[in-house]
Design a protein around this motif. Structure first.
Motif: not given
Length: 324
Positions: A56, A61, A239, A242, A246
């Motif tokens: 990442l 992504m 998605w 991740a 983040r």
């Protein structure tokens, strides 16, 4: 599947695009999985256990390019989870459809009213009282994440509800105070409340791991998913995990590291053959990146406008029915 398999380039000629992991998993399940009748009655091909890893760093992504993934829909769902909300109405009002089938099926079963899904969703949006009665999913994901129930004993020997546990807030606090801890966990599998959930959590356990120190500290996320619909669910799950990593990394002042996804019952539905066949003829390309354009005061204050995706030029969407 012979045609689809033949269309995939030999490993020696491929690029090192991380999406090949996903396509290889899809092909392995379809060609080698055990065929079974599942809860939905549709039937699956399934394997036991799988792992995918995604870097990442630099905004990268795991956003699939071999079909369009509606990342804003997945992002809105994640932000909804973080509110602790369990009613579909806030999603419906944003045009997010991914949870509609479960309360609709429950309404038809309980009332005998054979209303169409479209009309049911329209009524959820229009009638707040109707939504309150029929739009709730039970104590699913977000409820467990930010308000895990606790109970305290009373003098009469019974128990009363105590202060709920905000697991997300506690993980962020523990990452700041004790980054080397092995207890940075967000758990959704509340055994005592499974029967009240429209769907028990599939992506159930998130664990966070810090590598490096100081300015070099990187936040890694490990997700264990007990049940995974690879064709429709997994692109969203990758998605979302991740994205959560983040956001938390930003909140604790760390760089994003790696997403490690692990699946238990990893399957493809038999009625998704057209999707599988088509997607396996495609080759991944491009390197989508996520930019978080604002640093909110807390993990619970992000909005959809805080996220921008760059360099995403996916191939066309492939539609398939959701198994309820």
């Amino acid at each position: 599947m012979d045609m689809a398999s033949a269309a995939i380039p030999d490993r020696t000629t491929r690029t090192h695009h991380p999406e090949w992991q996903y396509l290889d998993l899809m092909r392995d399940i379809w060609e080698n999985g055990s065929e079974r009748i599942d809860r939905t009655g549709i039937g699956t091909r399934s394997i036991a256990g799988a792992m995918l890893r995604f870097d990442l760093s630099d905004g990268a992504m795991p956003l699939l390019t071999t079909k369009r993934v509606y990342w804003k829909t997945a992002t809105r769902e994640m932000l909804w989870f973080l509110t602790g909300e369990t009613n579909i109405r806030p999603l419906v009002l944003q045009g997010v459809k991914i949870w509609n089938e479960w309360p609709h099926a429950n309404y038809v079963k309980e009332t005998g009213d054979d209303i169409s899904l479209e009309d049911f969703v329209a009524r959820i949006a229009k009638d707040e009282a109707f939504a309150e009665q029929w739009g709730d999913l039970g104590p699913v994901y977000g409820k467990q994440w930010v308000d895990w129930p606790t109970y305290t004993p009373r003098e009469d020997g019974l128990f009363e509800r105590g202060q709920g546990v905000n697991q997300v807030a506690e993980v962020i606090e523990s990452l700041r105070k004790s980054p080397g801890s092995r207890r940075h966990i967000i758990e959704g599998w509340n055994v005592a409340e499974l029967e009240r959930m429209a769907l028990p959590p599939c992506h159930k356990t998130y664990q966070f791991h810090v590598s490096g120190e100081g300015e070099d500290a990187r936040l890694n996320c490990l997700l264990y998913q007990r049940s995974c619909d690879v064709a429709l669910g997994l692109p969203f799950n990758l998605w979302s995990a991740a994205l959560l990593n983040r956001m938390i990394a930003q909140q604790v002042g760390m760089k994003p590291g790696e997403l490690v996804w692990m699946g238990g019952d990893v399957h493809l539905y038999l009625n998704h053959e057209h999707l599988i066949t088509e997607q396996l003829t495609r080759e991944p390309e491009g390197a989508p990146r996520l930019e978080i354009v604002r640093h909110p005061p807390s993990i619970f204050e992000y909005t959809i406008e805080d996220f921008e995706v760059h360099d995403y030029q996916p191939q066309g969407a492939i539609k398939a029915p959701v198994a309820v």
